[in-house]
Scaffold this motif. Structure first.
Motif, PDB file in Angstrom:
ATOM      1  N   ILE A 185       0.838  -1.200   0.000  1.00  0.00           N
ATOM      2  CA  ILE A 185       0.000   0.000   0.000  1.00  0.00           C
ATOM      3  C   ILE A 185       0.874   1.251   0.000  1.00  0.00           C
ATOM      4  CG2 ILE A 185      -1.618   1.354   1.408  1.00  0.00           C
ATOM      5  CD1 ILE A 185      -2.932  -1.263   2.224  1.00  0.00           C
ATOM      6  N   LYS A 186       1.903   1.255   0.830  1.00  0.00           N
ATOM      7  CA  LYS A 186       2.818   2.402   0.884  1.00  0.00           C
ATOM      8  C   LYS A 186       3.418   2.685  -0.484  1.00  0.00           C
ATOM      9  CE  LYS A 186       7.179   2.003   2.124  1.00  0.00           C
ATOM     10  NZ  LYS A 186       8.222   2.762   1.439  1.00  0.00           N
ATOM     11  N   SER A 187       3.905   1.645  -1.151  1.00  0.00           N
ATOM     12  CA  SER A 187       4.556   1.821  -2.447  1.00  0.00           C
ATOM     13  C   SER A 187       3.580   2.342  -3.497  1.00  0.00           C
ATOM     14  CB  SER A 187       5.161   0.485  -2.906  1.00  0.00           C
ATOM     15  OG  SER A 187       5.849   0.645  -4.120  1.00  0.00           O
ATOM     16  N   GLU A 188       2.351   1.831  -3.483  1.00  0.00           N
ATOM     17  CA  GLU A 188       1.358   2.291  -4.463  1.00  0.00           C
ATOM     18  C   GLU A 188       0.994   3.754  -4.219  1.00  0.00           C
ATOM     19  OE1 GLU A 188      -3.085   1.209  -6.232  1.00  0.00           O
ATOM     20  OE2 GLU A 188      -2.120  -0.170  -4.821  1.00  0.00           O
ATOM     21  N   LEU A 189       0.824   4.128  -2.953  1.00  0.00           N
ATOM     22  CA  LEU A 189       0.509   5.529  -2.641  1.00  0.00           C
ATOM     23  C   LEU A 189       1.648   6.452  -3.086  1.00  0.00           C
ATOM     24  CD1 LEU A 189      -1.064   5.198   0.933  1.00  0.00           C
ATOM     25  CD2 LEU A 189      -2.266   5.663  -1.211  1.00  0.00           C
ATOM     26  N   GLU A 190       2.886   6.008  -2.875  1.00  0.00           N
ATOM     27  CA  GLU A 190       4.046   6.813  -3.283  1.00  0.00           C
ATOM     28  C   GLU A 190       4.066   7.016  -4.791  1.00  0.00           C
ATOM     29  OE1 GLU A 190       7.393   5.672   0.108  1.00  0.00           O
ATOM     30  OE2 GLU A 190       7.137   4.392  -1.660  1.00  0.00           O
ATOM     31  N   ASP A 191       3.799   5.942  -5.542  1.00  0.00           N
ATOM     32  CA  ASP A 191       3.846   6.043  -7.002  1.00  0.00           C
ATOM     33  C   ASP A 191       2.740   6.964  -7.532  1.00  0.00           C
ATOM     34  OD1 ASP A 191       6.045   4.431  -7.134  1.00  0.00           O
ATOM     35  OD2 ASP A 191       4.965   2.617  -7.708  1.00  0.00           O
ATOM     36  N   GLU A 200       6.116  14.410 -15.507  1.00  0.00           N
ATOM     37  CA  GLU A 200       7.122  14.169 -16.543  1.00  0.00           C
ATOM     38  C   GLU A 200       8.185  13.186 -16.062  1.00  0.00           C
ATOM     39  OE1 GLU A 200       6.819  15.140 -19.629  1.00  0.00           O
ATOM     40  OE2 GLU A 200       4.915  16.028 -19.019  1.00  0.00           O
ATOM     41  N   ARG A 201       8.625  13.357 -14.812  1.00  0.00           N
ATOM     42  CA  ARG A 201       9.635  12.432 -14.267  1.00  0.00           C
ATOM     43  C   ARG A 201       9.048  11.027 -14.131  1.00  0.00           C
ATOM     44  NH1 ARG A 201      14.089  14.998 -12.320  1.00  0.00           N
ATOM     45  NH2 ARG A 201      15.009  12.956 -12.746  1.00  0.00           N
ATOM     46  N   TYR A 202       7.786  10.949 -13.738  1.00  0.00           N
ATOM     47  CA  TYR A 202       7.132   9.652 -13.604  1.00  0.00           C
ATOM     48  C   TYR A 202       7.083   8.935 -14.954  1.00  0.00           C
ATOM     49  CZ  TYR A 202       3.510   6.162 -12.718  1.00  0.00           C
ATOM     50  OH  TYR A 202       2.806   4.990 -12.618  1.00  0.00           O
ATOM     51  N   LYS A 203       6.685   9.664 -15.999  1.00  0.00           N
ATOM     52  CA  LYS A 203       6.620   9.054 -17.340  1.00  0.00           C
ATOM     53  C   LYS A 203       8.004   8.607 -17.806  1.00  0.00           C
ATOM     54  CE  LYS A 203       2.639  11.759 -18.925  1.00  0.00           C
ATOM     55  NZ  LYS A 203       2.198  12.848 -19.836  1.00  0.00           N
ATOM     56  N   GLU A 204       8.992   9.455 -17.542  1.00  0.00           N
ATOM     57  CA  GLU A 204      10.353   9.131 -17.975  1.00  0.00           C
ATOM     58  C   GLU A 204      10.864   7.873 -17.280  1.00  0.00           C
ATOM     59  OE1 GLU A 204      14.875  11.073 -17.747  1.00  0.00           O
ATOM     60  OE2 GLU A 204      13.162  12.111 -16.854  1.00  0.00           O
ATOM     61  N   ILE A 205      10.652   7.780 -15.968  1.00  0.00           N
ATOM     62  CA  ILE A 205      11.157   6.628 -15.208  1.00  0.00           C
ATOM     63  C   ILE A 205      10.431   5.350 -15.610  1.00  0.00           C
ATOM     64  CG2 ILE A 205      11.270   5.619 -12.892  1.00  0.00           C
ATOM     65  CD1 ILE A 205      11.810   8.485 -11.853  1.00  0.00           C
ATOM     66  N   THR A 206       9.093   5.404 -15.721  1.00  0.00           N
ATOM     67  CA  THR A 206       8.346   4.196 -16.106  1.00  0.00           C
ATOM     68  C   THR A 206       8.719   3.747 -17.517  1.00  0.00           C
ATOM     69  OG1 THR A 206       6.480   5.626 -16.735  1.00  0.00           O
ATOM     70  CG2 THR A 206       6.399   4.595 -14.565  1.00  0.00           C
ATOM     71  N   ARG A 207       8.973   4.704 -18.398  1.00  0.00           N
ATOM     72  CA  ARG A 207       9.395   4.346 -19.770  1.00  0.00           C
ATOM     73  C   ARG A 207      10.745   3.637 -19.746  1.00  0.00           C
ATOM     74  NH1 ARG A 207      12.792   6.813 -23.029  1.00  0.00           N
ATOM     75  NH2 ARG A 207      12.795   8.718 -21.782  1.00  0.00           N
ATOM     76  N   LYS A 208      11.690   4.156 -18.951  1.00  0.00           N
ATOM     77  CA  LYS A 208      13.018   3.543 -18.894  1.00  0.00           C
ATOM     78  C   LYS A 208      12.981   2.181 -18.206  1.00  0.00           C
ATOM     79  CE  LYS A 208      15.835   7.695 -19.277  1.00  0.00           C
ATOM     80  NZ  LYS A 208      16.877   8.541 -18.665  1.00  0.00           N
ATOM     81  N   ILE A 209      12.098   2.029 -17.221  1.00  0.00           N
ATOM     82  CA  ILE A 209      11.944   0.714 -16.578  1.00  0.00           C
ATOM     83  C   ILE A 209      11.500  -0.317 -17.618  1.00  0.00           C
ATOM     84  CG2 ILE A 209      10.529  -0.612 -14.960  1.00  0.00           C
ATOM     85  CD1 ILE A 209      10.556   1.805 -13.109  1.00  0.00           C
ATOM     86  N   LYS A 210      10.548   0.086 -18.456  1.00  0.00           N
ATOM     87  CA  LYS A 210      10.044  -0.823 -19.484  1.00  0.00           C
ATOM     88  C   LYS A 210      11.117  -1.121 -20.530  1.00  0.00           C
ATOM     89  CE  LYS A 210       6.056  -1.557 -22.489  1.00  0.00           C
ATOM     90  NZ  LYS A 210       4.769  -0.986 -22.989  1.00  0.00           N
ATOM     91  N   GLU A 211      11.868  -0.084 -20.919  1.00  0.00           N
ATOM     92  CA  GLU A 211      12.901  -0.261 -21.945  1.00  0.00           C
ATOM     93  C   GLU A 211      14.019  -1.198 -21.482  1.00  0.00           C
ATOM     94  OE1 GLU A 211      14.221   3.666 -22.806  1.00  0.00           O
ATOM     95  OE2 GLU A 211      12.544   4.133 -24.154  1.00  0.00           O
ATOM     96  N   THR A 212      14.339  -1.155 -20.181  1.00  0.00           N
ATOM     97  CA  THR A 212      15.450  -1.971 -19.658  1.00  0.00           C
ATOM     98  C   THR A 212      15.007  -3.345 -19.168  1.00  0.00           C
ATOM     99  OG1 THR A 212      15.190  -0.898 -17.489  1.00  0.00           O
ATOM    100  CG2 THR A 212      16.799   0.062 -18.995  1.00  0.00           C
ATOM    101  N   PRO A 247       8.808   3.316  -9.196  1.00  0.00           N
ATOM    102  CA  PRO A 247       9.189   4.615  -9.781  1.00  0.00           C
ATOM    103  C   PRO A 247       9.500   5.672  -8.723  1.00  0.00           C
ATOM    104  CG  PRO A 247       7.344   3.693 -10.991  1.00  0.00           C
ATOM    105  CD  PRO A 247       7.580   2.794  -9.813  1.00  0.00           C
ATOM    106  N   TYR A 248       8.703   5.681  -7.632  1.00  0.00           N
ATOM    107  CA  TYR A 248       8.959   6.662  -6.584  1.00  0.00           C
ATOM    108  C   TYR A 248      10.314   6.428  -5.924  1.00  0.00           C
ATOM    109  CZ  TYR A 248       8.681   9.170  -2.185  1.00  0.00           C
ATOM    110  OH  TYR A 248       8.966   9.995  -1.124  1.00  0.00           O
ATOM    111  N   SER A 249      10.645   5.158  -5.620  1.00  0.00           N
ATOM    112  CA  SER A 249      11.924   4.847  -4.976  1.00  0.00           C
ATOM    113  C   SER A 249      13.096   5.243  -5.872  1.00  0.00           C
ATOM    114  CB  SER A 249      12.002   3.354  -4.648  1.00  0.00           C
ATOM    115  OG  SER A 249      11.026   2.996  -3.697  1.00  0.00           O
ATOM    116  N   ILE A 250      12.950   4.996  -7.174  1.00  0.00           N
ATOM    117  CA  ILE A 250      14.006   5.383  -8.123  1.00  0.00           C
ATOM    118  C   ILE A 250      14.142   6.894  -8.152  1.00  0.00           C
ATOM    119  CG2 ILE A 250      14.669   5.371 -10.561  1.00  0.00           C
ATOM    120  CD1 ILE A 250      13.208   2.647 -10.778  1.00  0.00           C
ATOM    121  N   TRP A 251      12.992   7.584  -8.238  1.00  0.00           N
ATOM    122  CA  TRP A 251      13.017   9.062  -8.296  1.00  0.00           C
ATOM    123  C   TRP A 251      13.652   9.641  -7.040  1.00  0.00           C
ATOM    124  CZ3 TRP A 251      10.072  12.338  -5.009  1.00  0.00           C
ATOM    125  CH2 TRP A 251      10.133  13.691  -5.332  1.00  0.00           C
ATOM    126  N   LYS A 252      13.285   9.072  -5.895  1.00  0.00           N
ATOM    127  CA  LYS A 252      13.822   9.597  -4.638  1.00  0.00           C
ATOM    128  C   LYS A 252      15.330   9.402  -4.565  1.00  0.00           C
ATOM    129  CE  LYS A 252      13.094   9.502   0.332  1.00  0.00           C
ATOM    130  NZ  LYS A 252      12.392   8.866   1.451  1.00  0.00           N
TER     131      LYS A 252
END
Length: 658
Positions: A185-191, A200-212, A247-252
């Motif tokens: 629940i914590k992780s979903e709320l953070e995302d 914009e950062r969220y889209k960028e990170i999720t896109r790179k997660i998918k690409e890698t 994505p939130y953990s990566i961004w942080k």
């Protein structure tokens, strides 16, 4: 036909529990009939969604589901009642439902009346308020489920309300989910928080997660290949998951370490989930066995070993963590846990009941759930809980309430005056102070997250340049500068009018160049400031009269000296000019405004610093100079050129010969 979510909820319950939940659902559906959400969907979807989370994701039983539905029914049937616990509908529920369910409803009702500004957006304070209204730990778990459902549908809310919900979630609910071990629940709320605050950062990170993703899958395969035979030989049944950071953990991490996505080396972890009966001794032995096999194959970093199996965290989290180095030299985090430990890590300890196959009430599953709820109560009452580190936005920003409960986001270091400008520009311009949490404070008072601020203003208040020394928001600085500039222009207009009127009375004139010289002499950066000082009385207009008088006296003295001097010829640089008046050592220059050429009708004008300027008689400035400064106009003639002089000499020689 019953809604799908309700069918899924009922599938886990006994016949008696199903009947009770259905009764509560019908009461809620009737009370909420005609009520709509912001996207015009039936409001009953919200309590049904909360009940589904309570049951299927947190793991609470029929009593909590029933209380969730009854609370929503009572809340909307009592919109005009101040005490939600004294409504006719709730009184009818008391006779129909068990006492412990009614107590949960009353606790939820009490929390609904909490004004969030009372919490100062402090998780500990909020938690203690909840405890003061209800000691039943299911109340806070239902509130977390409620907030998760709101966040999952936050896109339907208007922007202002959405911002408020996002900030409350980060400051109050995510820390609670973390403390209680509800990591999924914590992780979903953070995302969701990141998705709407940094889209914009969220889209960028999720896109790179998918690409890698293909690279990670290949790494997982290379990692497990040398271990498969060893694990099979030991008869260990397991599932290997590559858990990617959220994505939130990566961004942080990118924020705190100031790195790019490519530099996040612990982007994912290898998680061994061991299939084992729920016996602590056997579970611990198997986890350490897998650890030994992994570290035989890969080099471990002993400094990063975390043993939360021998001594679980206070919130019940159990797992074995280490970091190893692959053959390619890459650091990989490895987590080792059993199926039971993994479920509890994701859902919290309410997941215990599912391991005993308990579908109804009673049995050891109920005991496990009771134990966990008691642990939740202890965690909520503890003052020594594990702290959750808030998002960077919570560190760089502060959140302040208006008296009506509106939430405003400000830069860290903001003061009362910044807040006033955030509410409205005119309120900021006339702000004289504020009541902060009921206490009188000056406009300079620094604010803190959770403060309730009531601005005090006066129509007689005006901004000063000093305000720029303590406001931090760009809006406040911009509006203050704009207003100061407007007032400066207004004072300058008054000063100009005053000076023009006085000059007319004195029958004196002064040029713009002379005014500029005078303003610099009195240390003003521009003429507007000079005129403003005259208009406000800061500078006496008599200084202009004194300046003109002294200038005229100096010019008169210069003329007296020059009249008694012998006739002068222009210097070599200005040898084309002759002046009839007897001035010696005075430089003559052609004026640039009309650039006279030899033979043009001309006159001279005595300047203050540049000697005598030669103008054509039809110069555009001639009329003004003669009218305003007749005493400085000088008669000037062209000097004979050398050729003419030689011609005169030849004629004289011929006359002599004749």
């Amino acid at each position: 036909m019953l809604p799908k979510k309700l069918q899924e909820i009922l599938s886990d319950f006994s016949e008696r529990e199903k009947k009770m939940v259905l009764s509560a659902y019908e009461a809620a559906a009737e009370a909420l009939q005609g009520k709509m959400r912001s996207n015009s969907s039936p409001f009953i979807e919200h309590p049904l969604g909360v009940a589904h989370i309570v049951c299927k994701e947190i793991g609470l039983r029929a009593d909590a589901v029933t209380a969730t539905l009854l609370h929503e029914a009572n809340r909307f049937q009592a919109e005009n009642v101040t005490d939600l616990n004294r409504t006719p509908l709730l009184e009818s529920f008391r006779a129909e439902y068990p006492h412990d369910i009614i107590e949960i409803v009353e606790g939820l009702n009490n929390i609904s009346n909490v004004q969030l500004q009372e919490t100062n957006l402090d998780e500990v304070r909020y938690r203690k308020l909840i405890i003061s209204y209800s000691t039943d730990p299911r109340v806070i778990l239902i509130k977390l489920a409620d907030r998760l459902e709101v966040m999952r549908t936050i896109n339907i809310l208007p922007p202002a309300k959405r911002t408020k919900k996002l900030m409350e979630t980060m400051m109050l609910y995510i820390p609670l989910a973390h403390q209680l071990g509800l990591y999924r629940i914590k992780s979903e709320l953070e995302d969701i928080f990141l998705k709407y605050t940094e889209p914009e950062r969220y889209k960028e990170i999720t896109r790179k997660i998918k690409e890698t993703e293909p690279q990670r899958e290949a790494l997982v395969e290379r990692f497990i290949n040398p271990l498969r035979e060893k694990l099979d030989r030991e008869g260990i049944r397991y599932v290997l998951k590559a858990r990617t950071k959220s994505p939130y953990s990566i961004w942080k991490k990118m924020q705190t370490q100031q790195i790019t996505f490519d530099k996040v080396y612990d982007l994912f972890a290898m998680r061994f989930i061991i299939d084992c009966e729920p016996d602590h001794v056997k579970e611990e032995a198997l986890c350490w066995k897998v650890y030994s096999l992994v570290t035989e194959e890969y080099t471990p970093d002993t400094k990063r070993l975390r043993d939360w199996i021998s001594k679980p965290r206070d919130n019940g989290y159990e797992s074995l963590h280490t970091t190893v180095q692959t053959k390619e030299g890459l650091p990989v985090e490895v987590q080792i846990r059993t199926t039971r430990m993994d479920e509890i890590a994701e859902k919290g300890q309410a997941a215990h009941w599912s391991y005993k196959g308990i579908k109804g009430s009673g049995g050891s599953g109920k005991d496990h759930l009771t134990d966990w709820l008691n642990q939740v109560r202890d965690l909520m009452q503890s003052d020594d809980e594990e702290k959750y580190e808030h998002a960077a936005i919570a560190l760089d920003e502060l959140l302040v309430y208006t008296p009506t409960g509106d939430l405003r986001q400000l830069r860290a270091g903001s003061c009362v005056l910044d807040f006033a400008f955030e509410i409205h520009s005119n309120l900021g311009l006339h702000c004289t102070g504020a009541r902060v949490n009921g206490k009188m404070c000056s406009i300079r008072e620094k604010l803190h997250t959770g403060d309730v601020v009531e601005i005090i203003s006066s129509k007689n208040q005006k901004p000063t340049a000093d305000w720029l020394n303590f406001v931090v928001s760009s809006k406040a600085r911009s509006k203050i500068k704009q207003k100061l500039k407007e007032e400066e222009h207004a004072r300058a207009a008054v000063g100009k009018e005053l000076l023009a009127r006085r000059l007319k009375n004195w029958k004196l004139v002064i040029s713009d160049a002379e005014l500029f010289f005078l303003s610099k002499k009195h240390k003003f950066s521009n003429l507007n400031e000079f005129f403003g000082a005259l208009g406000s009385g800061q500078l006496d207009v008599a200084v202009v009269k004194d300046f003109i008088t002294h200038k005229m006296e100096a010019e008169a003295a210069t003329e007296t000296k020059t009249e008694s001097a012998p006739a002068a010829k222009a210097s070599a640089a200005s040898g084309d000019f002759l002046i009839d008046r007897k001035l010696k050592g005075v430089e003559l220059k052609p004026a640039k405004c009309c650039s006279p050429v030899y033979g043009d009708p001309i006159f001279g004008f005595l300047t203050i610093r540049d000697g005598i300027k030669i103008h054509r008689e039809n110069c555009p400035n001639a009329a003004r100079l003669r009218e305003n400064y007749p005493y400085r106009v000088i008669e000037v003639n062209w000097a004979p050129r050398q050729k003419e002089k030689d011609g005169d000499k030849g004629d004289t020689h011929k006359r002599r010969q004749g």
